[in-house]
Design a protein around this motif. Structure first.
Motif, PDB file in Angstrom:
ATOM      1  N   ARG A  99       0.831  -1.197   0.000  1.00  0.00           N
ATOM      2  CA  ARG A  99       0.000   0.000   0.000  1.00  0.00           C
ATOM      3  C   ARG A  99       0.871   1.256   0.000  1.00  0.00           C
ATOM      4  NH1 ARG A  99      -4.217   1.613   4.756  1.00  0.00           N
ATOM      5  NH2 ARG A  99      -2.929   3.421   5.162  1.00  0.00           N
ATOM      6  N   GLN A 100       1.944   1.212   0.772  1.00  0.00           N
ATOM      7  CA  GLN A 100       2.878   2.344   0.777  1.00  0.00           C
ATOM      8  C   GLN A 100       3.445   2.564  -0.630  1.00  0.00           C
ATOM      9  OE1 GLN A 100       3.997   4.568   3.266  1.00  0.00           O
ATOM     10  NE2 GLN A 100       2.196   3.815   4.346  1.00  0.00           N
ATOM     11  N   ALA A 101       3.778   1.471  -1.298  1.00  0.00           N
ATOM     12  CA  ALA A 101       4.316   1.587  -2.659  1.00  0.00           C
ATOM     13  C   ALA A 101       3.290   2.194  -3.601  1.00  0.00           C
ATOM     14  CB  ALA A 101       4.764   0.215  -3.166  1.00  0.00           C
ATOM     15  N   GLN A 102       2.053   1.758  -3.479  1.00  0.00           N
ATOM     16  CA  GLN A 102       1.011   2.216  -4.394  1.00  0.00           C
ATOM     17  C   GLN A 102       0.654   3.681  -4.168  1.00  0.00           C
ATOM     18  OE1 GLN A 102      -1.999  -0.708  -3.501  1.00  0.00           O
ATOM     19  NE2 GLN A 102      -1.326  -2.103  -5.114  1.00  0.00           N
ATOM     20  N   GLN A 103       0.734   4.139  -2.928  1.00  0.00           N
ATOM     21  CA  GLN A 103       0.242   5.472  -2.605  1.00  0.00           C
ATOM     22  C   GLN A 103       1.340   6.503  -2.383  1.00  0.00           C
ATOM     23  OE1 GLN A 103      -2.443   5.122   0.751  1.00  0.00           O
ATOM     24  NE2 GLN A 103      -3.874   3.830  -0.373  1.00  0.00           N
ATOM     25  N   ASN A 104       2.562   6.057  -2.140  1.00  0.00           N
ATOM     26  CA  ASN A 104       3.585   6.995  -1.674  1.00  0.00           C
ATOM     27  C   ASN A 104       4.947   6.839  -2.335  1.00  0.00           C
ATOM     28  OD1 ASN A 104       1.985   8.316   0.461  1.00  0.00           O
ATOM     29  ND2 ASN A 104       2.024   6.299   1.421  1.00  0.00           N
ATOM     30  N   GLY A 105       4.993   6.514  -3.625  1.00  0.00           N
ATOM     31  CA  GLY A 105       6.280   6.573  -4.296  1.00  0.00           C
ATOM     32  C   GLY A 105       6.823   5.285  -4.859  1.00  0.00           C
ATOM     33  N   GLY A 106       6.021   4.252  -4.932  1.00  0.00           N
ATOM     34  CA  GLY A 106       6.444   3.022  -5.592  1.00  0.00           C
ATOM     35  C   GLY A 106       7.545   2.277  -4.859  1.00  0.00           C
ATOM     36  N   ALA A 107       8.363   1.586  -5.629  1.00  0.00           N
ATOM     37  CA  ALA A 107       9.419   0.743  -5.062  1.00  0.00           C
ATOM     38  C   ALA A 107      10.416   1.555  -4.248  1.00  0.00           C
ATOM     39  CB  ALA A 107      10.130  -0.012  -6.178  1.00  0.00           C
ATOM     40  N   ASP A 108      10.630   2.818  -4.618  1.00  0.00           N
ATOM     41  CA  ASP A 108      11.559   3.653  -3.857  1.00  0.00           C
ATOM     42  C   ASP A 108      11.065   3.868  -2.433  1.00  0.00           C
ATOM     43  OD1 ASP A 108      13.281   3.881  -5.990  1.00  0.00           O
ATOM     44  OD2 ASP A 108      12.494   5.823  -6.655  1.00  0.00           O
ATOM     45  N   ARG A 109       9.763   3.960  -2.248  1.00  0.00           N
ATOM     46  CA  ARG A 109       9.193   4.114  -0.911  1.00  0.00           C
ATOM     47  C   ARG A 109       9.454   2.870  -0.072  1.00  0.00           C
ATOM     48  NH1 ARG A 109       8.079   7.128   3.440  1.00  0.00           N
ATOM     49  NH2 ARG A 109       6.226   6.357   4.555  1.00  0.00           N
ATOM     50  N   VAL A 110       9.301   1.700  -0.690  1.00  0.00           N
ATOM     51  CA  VAL A 110       9.566   0.448   0.025  1.00  0.00           C
ATOM     52  C   VAL A 110      11.040   0.379   0.416  1.00  0.00           C
ATOM     53  CG1 VAL A 110       9.545  -2.069  -0.134  1.00  0.00           C
ATOM     54  CG2 VAL A 110       7.651  -0.738  -1.106  1.00  0.00           C
ATOM     55  N   ASP A 111      11.927   0.753  -0.502  1.00  0.00           N
ATOM     56  CA  ASP A 111      13.351   0.789  -0.178  1.00  0.00           C
ATOM     57  C   ASP A 111      13.616   1.692   1.020  1.00  0.00           C
ATOM     58  OD1 ASP A 111      14.269  -0.983  -2.054  1.00  0.00           O
ATOM     59  OD2 ASP A 111      14.932   0.531  -3.484  1.00  0.00           O
ATOM     60  N   HIS A 112      12.970   2.845   1.043  1.00  0.00           N
ATOM     61  CA  HIS A 112      13.153   3.798   2.138  1.00  0.00           C
ATOM     62  C   HIS A 112      12.726   3.181   3.471  1.00  0.00           C
ATOM     63  CE1 HIS A 112      13.111   7.606   4.330  1.00  0.00           C
ATOM     64  NE2 HIS A 112      11.871   7.335   4.705  1.00  0.00           N
ATOM     65  N   ILE A 113      11.579   2.505   3.474  1.00  0.00           N
ATOM     66  CA  ILE A 113      11.092   1.877   4.703  1.00  0.00           C
ATOM     67  C   ILE A 113      12.055   0.790   5.167  1.00  0.00           C
ATOM     68  CG2 ILE A 113       9.257   0.434   5.669  1.00  0.00           C
ATOM     69  CD1 ILE A 113       7.303   1.967   3.830  1.00  0.00           C
ATOM     70  N   LEU A 114      12.520  -0.029   4.234  1.00  0.00           N
ATOM     71  CA  LEU A 114      13.446  -1.102   4.605  1.00  0.00           C
ATOM     72  C   LEU A 114      14.769  -0.543   5.109  1.00  0.00           C
ATOM     73  CD1 LEU A 114      12.809  -3.707   1.747  1.00  0.00           C
ATOM     74  CD2 LEU A 114      11.891  -3.698   4.077  1.00  0.00           C
ATOM     75  N   ASP A 115      15.252   0.509   4.462  1.00  0.00           N
ATOM     76  CA  ASP A 115      16.509   1.115   4.901  1.00  0.00           C
ATOM     77  C   ASP A 115      16.405   1.653   6.323  1.00  0.00           C
ATOM     78  OD1 ASP A 115      17.858   0.585   2.539  1.00  0.00           O
ATOM     79  OD2 ASP A 115      17.365   2.522   1.633  1.00  0.00           O
ATOM     80  N   ARG A 116      15.243   2.192   6.675  1.00  0.00           N
ATOM     81  CA  ARG A 116      15.093   2.836   7.974  1.00  0.00           C
ATOM     82  C   ARG A 116      14.621   1.884   9.069  1.00  0.00           C
ATOM     83  NH1 ARG A 116      12.282   8.526   8.436  1.00  0.00           N
ATOM     84  NH2 ARG A 116      13.166   8.150  10.500  1.00  0.00           N
ATOM     85  N   HIS A 117      13.823   0.887   8.706  1.00  0.00           N
ATOM     86  CA  HIS A 117      13.125   0.121   9.739  1.00  0.00           C
ATOM     87  C   HIS A 117      13.363  -1.390   9.693  1.00  0.00           C
ATOM     88  CE1 HIS A 117      10.982   3.765  10.830  1.00  0.00           C
ATOM     89  NE2 HIS A 117      10.586   3.915   9.570  1.00  0.00           N
ATOM     90  N   ALA A 118      14.126  -1.876   8.751  1.00  0.00           N
ATOM     91  CA  ALA A 118      14.336  -3.326   8.637  1.00  0.00           C
ATOM     92  C   ALA A 118      15.766  -3.673   9.024  1.00  0.00           C
ATOM     93  CB  ALA A 118      14.034  -3.795   7.211  1.00  0.00           C
ATOM     94  N   ASP A 119      15.926  -4.312  10.165  1.00  0.00           N
ATOM     95  CA  ASP A 119      17.237  -4.672  10.691  1.00  0.00           C
ATOM     96  C   ASP A 119      17.427  -6.179  10.570  1.00  0.00           C
ATOM     97  OD1 ASP A 119      19.571  -5.063  12.059  1.00  0.00           O
ATOM     98  OD2 ASP A 119      18.871  -4.223  13.963  1.00  0.00           O
ATOM     99  N   GLU A 120      18.312  -6.584   9.679  1.00  0.00           N
ATOM    100  CA  GLU A 120      18.545  -8.014   9.469  1.00  0.00           C
ATOM    101  C   GLU A 120      19.079  -8.718  10.711  1.00  0.00           C
ATOM    102  OE1 GLU A 120      20.883  -8.903   5.963  1.00  0.00           O
ATOM    103  OE2 GLU A 120      20.339  -6.961   5.116  1.00  0.00           O
ATOM    104  N   SER A 121      19.722  -7.981  11.602  1.00  0.00           N
ATOM    105  CA  SER A 121      20.363  -8.619  12.756  1.00  0.00           C
ATOM    106  C   SER A 121      19.358  -9.295  13.690  1.00  0.00           C
ATOM    107  CB  SER A 121      21.195  -7.596  13.536  1.00  0.00           C
ATOM    108  OG  SER A 121      20.376  -6.657  14.200  1.00  0.00           O
ATOM    109  N   VAL A 122      18.075  -8.909  13.617  1.00  0.00           N
ATOM    110  CA  VAL A 122      17.094  -9.570  14.487  1.00  0.00           C
ATOM    111  C   VAL A 122      16.992 -11.056  14.159  1.00  0.00           C
ATOM    112  CG1 VAL A 122      15.772  -7.432  14.730  1.00  0.00           C
ATOM    113  CG2 VAL A 122      15.077  -9.115  13.014  1.00  0.00           C
TER     114      VAL A 122
END
Length: 211
Positions: A48-71
């Motif tokens: 939904r974020q991708a569809q409404q707020n900037g496409g794949a770049d928005r998803v990249d932004h969310i993953l860069d900020r909020h997705a921590d692989e170390s968990v």
């Protein structure tokens, strides 16, 4: 290509279920249903974020900020930390990612599993970083850049038709989704007419752009 959820459950599902069982005080069988049931909702929020707020770049932004692989390297420690968070800091809506749908889903899960609402509200915030961390790991293993971005978007829309609602509906009917979990182990027909149907409406509102 196996779906992201299939890969996630195969790689980490057993450990997640064992840890959740102890921390929530539910059977391991029921705990095992939570990750594959709620992951589509989390991925749907990303779409939904991708569809409404900037496409794949928005998803990249969310993953860069909020997705921590170390968990993923210390799931037990991470879930223990989340279980100890003060009640007022727990947000089942994950900010704007799920919004009110996260709270509604948590309420239904808590009711069906016999959990206090405070404990039920912890479930999505416990699982979301694991789902996002795994998605981010797949992105990096694909090489990042456009290759990683394309892989992420393919995971978010498994059937490639641009309709995540269709994908989630398929997962709900797949035998291991939230419809079965909230149906209390009844027949598929019972699940669809009971809690699963209610959550389907919640998901429909979420993925249809409602808040």
């Amino acid at each position: 290509m196996a779906s992201l959820i299939e890969q996630l459950v195969q790689t980490h599902g057993s450990e997640v279920a064992g840890q959740l069982s102890g921390k929530l005080g539910i059977s391991e069988d029921r705990a095992a249903g939570l990750l594959p049931a709620l992951a589509p909702m989390i991925l749907g929020g990303l779409q939904r974020q991708a569809q409404q707020n900037g496409g794949a770049d928005r998803v990249d932004h969310i993953l860069d900020r909020h997705a921590d692989e170390s968990v993923l390297d210390n799931i037990g420690g991470f879930l223990s930390q989340k279980a100890d968070e003060p009640v007022e800091q727990v947000d089942p809506g994950l900010g704007g990612l799920l919004g009110g749908a996260g709270g509604q889903a948590s309420q239904m899960i808590g009711s069906q599993l016999g959990l206090s609402q405070d404990k039920a509200n912890q479930i999505i915030p416990m699982l979301a970083p694991i789902v996002l961390g795994f998605l981010n790991r797949q992105r990096h293993q694909a090489g990042g850049g456009s290759q990683g971005q394309n892989l992420v978007m393919s995971f978010l829309d498994q059937d490639g038709d641009g309709s995540i609602l269709d994908d989630v509906a398929g997962m709900l009917g797949g035998g291991s989704g939230i419809a079965d979990l909230l149906g209390g182990g009844g027949s598929p027909g019972q699940s669809q007419s009971g809690g699963g149907g209610l959550l389907g409406k919640v998901l429909g509102g979420l993925l249809g752009g409602k808040r």
